[in-house]
Design a protein around this motif. Structure first.
Motif, PDB file in Angstrom:
ATOM      1  N   MET A  45       0.841  -1.190   0.000  1.00 33.52           N
ATOM      2  CA  MET A  45       0.000   0.000   0.000  1.00 33.52           C
ATOM      3  C   MET A  45       0.876   1.238   0.000  1.00 33.52           C
ATOM      4  SD  MET A  45      -2.937   1.049   2.803  1.00 33.52           S
ATOM      5  CE  MET A  45      -1.898   1.917   3.979  1.00 33.52           C
ATOM      6  N   PRO A  46       0.617   2.248  -0.838  1.00 40.69           N
ATOM      7  CA  PRO A  46       1.426   3.462  -0.820  1.00 40.69           C
ATOM      8  C   PRO A  46       1.191   4.245   0.465  1.00 40.69           C
ATOM      9  CG  PRO A  46      -0.473   3.733  -2.253  1.00 40.69           C
ATOM     10  CD  PRO A  46      -0.435   2.290  -1.859  1.00 40.69           C
ATOM     11  N   LEU A  47       2.128   5.149   0.765  1.00 39.89           N
ATOM     12  CA  LEU A  47       1.958   6.004   1.933  1.00 39.89           C
ATOM     13  C   LEU A  47       0.744   6.899   1.757  1.00 39.89           C
ATOM     14  CD1 LEU A  47       5.668   7.081   2.477  1.00 39.89           C
ATOM     15  CD2 LEU A  47       4.381   5.410   3.805  1.00 39.89           C
ATOM     16  N   SER A  48       0.045   7.166   2.853  1.00 35.52           N
ATOM     17  CA  SER A  48      -1.100   8.076   2.827  1.00 35.52           C
ATOM     18  C   SER A  48      -0.965   9.072   3.966  1.00 35.52           C
ATOM     19  CB  SER A  48      -2.416   7.303   2.951  1.00 35.52           C
ATOM     20  OG  SER A  48      -2.448   6.555   4.147  1.00 35.52           O
ATOM     21  N   LEU A  49      -1.638  10.212   3.833  1.00 31.92           N
ATOM     22  CA  LEU A  49      -1.621  11.207   4.902  1.00 31.92           C
ATOM     23  C   LEU A  49      -2.360  10.646   6.114  1.00 31.92           C
ATOM     24  CD1 LEU A  49      -0.932  14.054   5.892  1.00 31.92           C
ATOM     25  CD2 LEU A  49      -3.103  14.824   4.899  1.00 31.92           C
ATOM     26  N   ASP A  50      -1.730  10.712   7.275  1.00 26.88           N
ATOM     27  CA  ASP A  50      -2.340  10.184   8.492  1.00 26.88           C
ATOM     28  C   ASP A  50      -2.874  11.317   9.367  1.00 26.88           C
ATOM     29  OD1 ASP A  50      -2.682   7.519   9.996  1.00 26.88           O
ATOM     30  OD2 ASP A  50      -1.872   8.851  11.540  1.00 26.88           O
ATOM     31  N   HIS A  51      -1.983  12.151   9.899  1.00 24.20           N
ATOM     32  CA  HIS A  51      -2.482  13.220  10.765  1.00 24.20           C
ATOM     33  C   HIS A  51      -1.505  14.372  10.870  1.00 24.20           C
ATOM     34  CE1 HIS A  51      -0.085  10.869  13.718  1.00 24.20           C
ATOM     35  NE2 HIS A  51      -0.060  11.950  14.473  1.00 24.20           N
ATOM     36  N   ILE A  52      -2.043  15.505  11.354  1.00 24.17           N
ATOM     37  CA  ILE A  52      -1.295  16.734  11.597  1.00 24.17           C
ATOM     38  C   ILE A  52      -1.219  16.937  13.102  1.00 24.17           C
ATOM     39  CG2 ILE A  52      -1.109  19.194  11.085  1.00 24.17           C
ATOM     40  CD1 ILE A  52      -1.324  17.494   8.554  1.00 24.17           C
ATOM     41  N   VAL A  53      -0.041  17.277  13.622  1.00 22.52           N
ATOM     42  CA  VAL A  53       0.142  17.447  15.061  1.00 22.52           C
ATOM     43  C   VAL A  53       0.216  18.936  15.405  1.00 22.52           C
ATOM     44  CG1 VAL A  53       1.522  16.817  17.081  1.00 22.52           C
ATOM     45  CG2 VAL A  53       1.465  15.295  15.081  1.00 22.52           C
ATOM     46  N   ILE A  54      -0.654  19.355  16.330  1.00 23.99           N
ATOM     47  CA  ILE A  54      -0.704  20.737  16.805  1.00 23.99           C
ATOM     48  C   ILE A  54      -0.462  20.714  18.303  1.00 23.99           C
ATOM     49  CG2 ILE A  54      -2.133  22.810  17.058  1.00 23.99           C
ATOM     50  CD1 ILE A  54      -3.750  21.759  14.592  1.00 23.99           C
ATOM     51  N   ALA A  55       0.621  21.334  18.752  1.00 24.08           N
ATOM     52  CA  ALA A  55       0.924  21.395  20.183  1.00 24.08           C
ATOM     53  C   ALA A  55       0.203  22.571  20.811  1.00 24.08           C
ATOM     54  CB  ALA A  55       2.428  21.516  20.403  1.00 24.08           C
ATOM     55  N   VAL A  56      -0.429  22.326  21.947  1.00 20.93           N
ATOM     56  CA  VAL A  56      -1.183  23.367  22.651  1.00 20.93           C
ATOM     57  C   VAL A  56      -0.742  23.395  24.108  1.00 20.93           C
ATOM     58  CG1 VAL A  56      -3.140  23.097  21.085  1.00 20.93           C
ATOM     59  CG2 VAL A  56      -3.123  21.830  23.242  1.00 20.93           C
ATOM     60  N   ALA A  57      -0.957  24.541  24.745  1.00 22.97           N
ATOM     61  CA  ALA A  57      -0.546  24.693  26.135  1.00 22.97           C
ATOM     62  C   ALA A  57      -1.547  24.073  27.092  1.00 22.97           C
ATOM     63  CB  ALA A  57      -0.353  26.177  26.459  1.00 22.97           C
ATOM     64  N   ASP A  58      -2.832  24.162  26.763  1.00 23.60           N
ATOM     65  CA  ASP A  58      -3.906  23.703  27.642  1.00 23.60           C
ATOM     66  C   ASP A  58      -4.879  22.894  26.794  1.00 23.60           C
ATOM     67  OD1 ASP A  58      -6.438  23.570  29.018  1.00 23.60           O
ATOM     68  OD2 ASP A  58      -5.808  25.230  30.298  1.00 23.60           O
ATOM     69  N   LEU A  59      -4.912  21.588  26.994  1.00 19.54           N
ATOM     70  CA  LEU A  59      -5.721  20.734  26.130  1.00 19.54           C
ATOM     71  C   LEU A  59      -7.214  21.023  26.288  1.00 19.54           C
ATOM     72  CD1 LEU A  59      -5.683  18.464  24.036  1.00 19.54           C
ATOM     73  CD2 LEU A  59      -5.815  16.822  25.931  1.00 19.54           C
ATOM     74  N   ASP A  60      -7.682  21.227  27.495  1.00 23.63           N
ATOM     75  CA  ASP A  60      -9.111  21.497  27.695  1.00 23.63           C
ATOM     76  C   ASP A  60      -9.529  22.779  26.988  1.00 23.63           C
ATOM     77  OD1 ASP A  60      -9.476  19.203  29.218  1.00 23.63           O
ATOM     78  OD2 ASP A  60      -9.140  20.238  31.127  1.00 23.63           O
ATOM     79  N   ALA A  61      -8.685  23.814  27.051  1.00 19.93           N
ATOM     80  CA  ALA A  61      -8.997  25.070  26.364  1.00 19.93           C
ATOM     81  C   ALA A  61      -9.016  24.873  24.854  1.00 19.93           C
ATOM     82  CB  ALA A  61      -7.982  26.146  26.749  1.00 19.93           C
ATOM     83  N   PHE A  85       2.886  16.828  -4.168  1.00 23.03           N
ATOM     84  CA  PHE A  85       2.721  15.386  -4.193  1.00 23.03           C
ATOM     85  C   PHE A  85       1.309  15.027  -3.762  1.00 23.03           C
ATOM     86  CE2 PHE A  85       6.958  16.713  -3.122  1.00 23.03           C
ATOM     87  CZ  PHE A  85       7.758  16.009  -4.023  1.00 23.03           C
ATOM     88  N   THR A  86       0.634  14.204  -4.544  1.00 25.58           N
ATOM     89  CA  THR A  86      -0.735  13.802  -4.246  1.00 25.58           C
ATOM     90  C   THR A  86      -0.738  12.462  -3.537  1.00 25.58           C
ATOM     91  OG1 THR A  86      -1.576  15.000  -6.175  1.00 25.58           O
ATOM     92  CG2 THR A  86      -2.998  13.314  -5.226  1.00 25.58           C
ATOM     93  N   LEU A  87      -1.383  12.430  -2.379  1.00 20.44           N
ATOM     94  CA  LEU A  87      -1.543  11.198  -1.609  1.00 20.44           C
ATOM     95  C   LEU A  87      -3.035  11.003  -1.387  1.00 20.44           C
ATOM     96  CD1 LEU A  87       1.408  12.219  -0.864  1.00 20.44           C
ATOM     97  CD2 LEU A  87       1.154  10.874   1.207  1.00 20.44           C
ATOM     98  N   GLY A  88      -3.654  10.162  -2.185  1.00 23.66           N
ATOM     99  CA  GLY A  88      -5.093   9.992  -2.092  1.00 23.66           C
ATOM    100  C   GLY A  88      -5.792  11.299  -2.403  1.00 23.66           C
ATOM    101  N   GLY A  89      -6.597  11.778  -1.466  1.00 19.85           N
ATOM    102  CA  GLY A  89      -7.313  13.036  -1.679  1.00 19.85           C
ATOM    103  C   GLY A  89      -6.594  14.249  -1.151  1.00 19.85           C
ATOM    104  N   SER A  90      -5.341  14.101  -0.728  1.00 25.94           N
ATOM    105  CA  SER A  90      -4.590  15.212  -0.141  1.00 25.94           C
ATOM    106  C   SER A  90      -3.355  15.530  -0.977  1.00 25.94           C
ATOM    107  CB  SER A  90      -4.156  14.878   1.290  1.00 25.94           C
ATOM    108  OG  SER A  90      -5.253  14.512   2.098  1.00 25.94           O
ATOM    109  N   VAL A  91      -2.955  16.790  -0.951  1.00 23.57           N
ATOM    110  CA  VAL A  91      -1.750  17.244  -1.637  1.00 23.57           C
ATOM    111  C   VAL A  91      -0.761  17.768  -0.606  1.00 23.57           C
ATOM    112  CG1 VAL A  91      -0.796  18.942  -3.250  1.00 23.57           C
ATOM    113  CG2 VAL A  91      -2.973  17.811  -3.759  1.00 23.57           C
ATOM    114  N   LEU A  92       0.500  17.362  -0.728  1.00 22.13           N
ATOM    115  CA  LEU A  92       1.594  17.929   0.043  1.00 22.13           C
ATOM    116  C   LEU A  92       2.317  18.910  -0.853  1.00 22.13           C
ATOM    117  CD1 LEU A  92       3.082  14.635   1.569  1.00 22.13           C
ATOM    118  CD2 LEU A  92       1.165  15.999   2.407  1.00 22.13           C
TER     119      LEU A  92
END
Length: 247
Positions: free
Chosen positions: A1-17, A189-196
């Protein structure tokens, strides 16, 4: 299976907020749980196309983590993104046979609030211009919820584009071409429905600011959604440049 986009990581100071703010923007946010070791905990915004945003917060300082160092130095915002391979070990072998420098696989996991425990493996390059790899050892649905979790009041259905800031576009393009086993000469670069899409400092002020503040890596994400194009409020997104209007 080719590589696909999995997720984007966003660091935050307060998760509940952050959860409250993303819900106010019309996203369905699912508590993720605590990672092994208890240093971080997270929440997920999962889309119909199977990609997701990971909102991650640190319970205590972790100087050995690049993500924590970015959060500490530059504040909240993007810190990384991941592609999903069929098998992490095999993906490392393929990538490094084409001249890359991925290390791993490294075991990871977390416990969900409902008690379910999930496990995965990752692989990383010492350079931050390319994404890390993340592959499941337990069923992916444990890590990436399905069903109602993927429906959002703002009608976002997926990630259409990830814009990646790089210092040397020619060098990074060759690294992406090796990682994705594509032809030379590409910077998108196109990975499924996403472009990098790779962008150098000369591409504009947003790229330059991202490189100065946060180093190489994702600097903007465009969603697939109906309606007019719009950038979401940076205060609500906790520093991540997120754009609607790419149906």
């Amino acid at each position: 299976m080719p590589l696909s986009l999995d997720h984007i990581v966003i660091a935050v100071a307060d998760l509940d907020a952050a959860i409250r703010d993303y819900e106010a923007l019309g996203f369905t946010v699912i508590p993720g749980g605590e990672h092994a070791g208890g240093v971080t905990h997270n929440a997920l915004v999962v889309f119909a196309d199977g990609t997701y945003l990971e909102l991650i917060a640190f319970r205590r300082p972790d100087p050995d983590s690049r993500w924590w160092r970015l959060l500490d130095r530059a504040g909240e915002g993007f810190v990384d993104y991941a592609l999903r391979p069929d098998d992490v070990g095999a993906a490392i072998a393929r990538a490094n046979a084409r001249g890359l420098d991925f290390e791993g696989p490294f075991d990871g996991g977390r416990a969900r609030p409902d008690g379910a425990v999930l496990r995965w493996q990752t692989a990383r390059s010492p350079r931050s211009d390319v994404p890390f790899l993340c592959g499941d050892l337990t069923p992916r649905a444990l890590r990436v919820p399905e069903g109602a979790a993927r429906h959002h009041a703002n009608e976002v259905s997926g990630i259409a584009e990830v814009a990646v800031a790089v210092r040397d576009p020619a060098v990074s393009a060759r690294r992406y071409q090796a990682l994705l086993a594509t032809d030379h000469g590409q910077t998108a670069f196109t990975l499924g429905g996403s472009v990098l899409r790779l962008a150098a400092r000369e591409s504009g002020i947003e790229v330059a600011r991202a490189l100065d503040a946060r180093d190489e890596g994702p600097y903007a994400v465009r969603f697939r959604s109906p309606g007019p194009a719009a950038e979401l409020d940076l205060a609500r997104t906790h520093g991540a440049r997120l754009h609607l209007g790419a149906a």
